[in-house]
Design a protein around this motif. Structure first.
Motif, short mmCIF file in Angstrom:
data_model
loop_
_atom_site.label_atom_id
_atom_site.label_comp_id
_atom_site.label_asym_id
_atom_site.label_seq_id
_atom_site.Cartn_x
_atom_site.Cartn_y
_atom_site.Cartn_z
N LEU A 105 0.89 -1.17 0.03
CA LEU A 105 -0.01 0.10 -0.01
C LEU A 105 0.90 1.43 -0.03
O LEU A 105 0.39 2.26 -0.60
N LEU A 109 0.65 3.96 -2.81
CA LEU A 109 0.09 5.44 -2.59
C LEU A 109 1.53 6.48 -2.94
O LEU A 109 1.25 7.52 -3.60
N GLU A 110 2.75 6.01 -2.76
CA GLU A 110 3.84 6.62 -3.16
C GLU A 110 3.82 7.08 -4.77
O GLU A 110 4.35 7.99 -5.43
#
Length: 112
Positions: A105, A109-110
């Protein structure tokens, strides 16, 4: 869409949406603060006081009820384990499975 055909993509999405284990993880992640709680676990903040302090220090909100609910769900899915500190308090520790999910995750997300 890269190298996957629309059919391959549809098959993969259908598999994720209809396989009970994947669907259960997806449903859990859609709930308020589930990702926050996974990130707290990977930071070794699986005790309410540590989690609350961390969130407050970063001007983020998380109620104790939401924290406890998410931790119970995360534990039920095998992403954490609970250790009783006393009859009312628990400390949660991330499992290898939980660490894998939290790091995936984080990477996702990065890269968005």
């Amino acid at each position: 869409m890269g190298e996957k055909s629309k059919k391959q993509l549809e098959d993969q999405i259908t598999h994720i949406l209809t396989t009970s284990e994947f669907a259960a993880v997806k449903t859990m992640l859609e709930k308020d603060h589930a990702i926050d709680c996974l990130f707290l676990l990977i930071l070794d903040k699986g005790k309410w006081k540590k989690a609350k302090t961390y969130m407050n220090n970063h001007n983020l909100t998380l109620s104790d009820g939401t924290y406890r609910s998410r931790m119970i769900e995360i534990t039920q899915k095998g992403f954490a384990k609970a250790e009783a500190l006393d009859p009312l308090k628990k400390q949660y520790k991330i499992t290898k499975k939980g660490e894998k999910l939290a790091l995936a995750l984080l990477t996702l997300l990065e890269n968005v």
